[in-house]
Design an enzyme around this catalytic site. Structure first.
Site, short mmCIF file in Angstrom:
data_model
loop_
_atom_site.label_atom_id
_atom_site.label_comp_id
_atom_site.label_asym_id
_atom_site.label_seq_id
_atom_site.Cartn_x
_atom_site.Cartn_y
_atom_site.Cartn_z
N TYR A 14 -1.02 15.75 -19.36
CA TYR A 14 -1.94 15.54 -20.76
C TYR A 14 -1.91 16.87 -21.54
CZ TYR A 14 -6.25 14.89 -23.14
OH TYR A 14 -7.31 14.82 -24.39
N LYS A 18 -0.36 17.78 -25.32
CA LYS A 18 -1.19 18.28 -26.48
C LYS A 18 -0.49 19.53 -26.93
CE LYS A 18 -5.54 18.26 -25.94
NZ LYS A 18 -6.98 18.32 -25.35
N ASN A 43 -15.13 17.67 -23.13
CA ASN A 43 -15.41 16.40 -22.39
C ASN A 43 -16.05 15.28 -23.40
OD1 ASN A 43 -14.39 18.42 -20.40
ND2 ASN A 43 -14.79 16.80 -18.89
N LEU A 44 -15.28 14.43 -23.95
CA LEU A 44 -15.95 13.28 -24.39
C LEU A 44 -16.53 12.28 -23.61
CD1 LEU A 44 -13.23 12.51 -27.03
CD2 LEU A 44 -15.66 13.29 -27.60
N TRP A 79 -18.22 14.00 -5.71
CA TRP A 79 -17.27 15.26 -5.21
C TRP A 79 -17.78 16.67 -5.33
CZ3 TRP A 79 -11.35 14.09 -5.43
CH2 TRP A 79 -10.89 13.10 -4.62
N ARG A 86 -18.84 22.35 -17.68
CA ARG A 86 -18.11 21.70 -18.84
C ARG A 86 -18.85 21.34 -20.08
NH1 ARG A 86 -15.17 22.22 -15.34
NH2 ARG A 86 -13.65 21.07 -14.22
#
Length: 183
Positions: A14, A18, A43-44, A79, A86
Site C-alpha cells: 500500500y 502511494k 488512520n481513518l 493484540w 496513532r
C-alpha cells in the site's frame, strides 16, 4: 516524511503504491504544469469502513471484535500491549479536510486529527462505550505494529482546518452505526 526510509512491512504494498502515485504527480507537474493535491492521511475510521478483524484497520477491526464478543458473551482479544500510537481521524472530519485541501492547497499535505492516541486509549474508550471494560484481554505475545505514527499538520492548519469530532464521539458514532447494521 513519506520518503524517510522503507515503509513498515505490514503496509509495504500500500505504501509503495502511494509513493509511486506521488512521484507520478510530481512528474506531471514538472512536465505539464499540472496543479495537484495529495493527501497523506492518518488512520481513518467511521461508518461504512471495512470491519474485518484480519485485514481491516485498527478501529474497525476493534469495533468488530467488541461487537462479536458482546453478542457471544466472550472477551475481546486485543493484540500487543496497547502502547503503539496513532493519529486517528474520524471520516467526517477527513471529508471536510479533503474539500479544504482541494480548494486551498497544492502539493502533498498531511491530514489527521492532530492528536496521537495509544491503541490502549482506543480500546479503553470502546470498553467504556460498549460496557465491556472488564472483558478485554491483551495478548502481549502478538505484535504491536509500528510504535509511533504522527503527522505535521501545519499546511492543513494554515487554512484553518481542525477536527470537530473527538476520538470518543467518532468512536461512538461508528459503534452505533455498526451495531445498527449488525443486529
Amino acid at each position: 516524511m513519506i520518503f524517510l526510509g522503507r515503509p513498515h512491512p505490514a503496509h509495504a504494498g500500500y505504501a509503495n503504491a502511494k509513493l509511486a502515485m506521488l512521484a507520478m504527480l510530481e512528474a506531471y507537474e514538472e512536465s505539464y504544469g499540472l496543479k495537484w493535491a495529495y493527501i497523506v492521511s492518518g488512520n481513518l475510521f467511521g461508518p461504512r469502513d471495512k470491519f474485518d478483524v484480519e485485514f481491516g484497520n485498527v478501529v474497525p477491526s476493534l469495533i468488530r471484535k467488541f461487537c462479536d464478543a458482546k453478542k457471544s458473551g466472550g472477551k475481546v482479544q486485543v493484540w500487543g500491549d496497547g502502547s503503539a500510537q496513532r493519529d486517528f481521524i474520524y471520516v467526517k472530519d477527513a471529508a471536510r479536510a479533503s474539500v479544504g485541501v482541494m480548494t486551498d492547497i497544492d502539493g502533498a499535505v498531511n491530514m489527521g486529527s492532530g492528536q496521537v492516541y495509544r491503541i490502549r486509549d482506543v480500546v479503553d474508550t470502546l470498553g467504556e462505550l460498549t460496557g465491556m471494560s472488564g472483558r478485554i484481554e491483551w495478548d502481549a505475545s502478538k505484535p504491536n505494529g509500528q510504535a509511533y505514527r504522527a503527522y505535521d499538520l501545519s499546511k492543513i492548519h494554515d487554512i484553518g482546518l481542525r477536527p470537530v469530532y473527538s476520538l470518543h464521539d467518532g468512536l461512538k458514532e461508528t459503534w452505533d452505526w455498526y451495531c445498527a447494521q449488525n443486529d
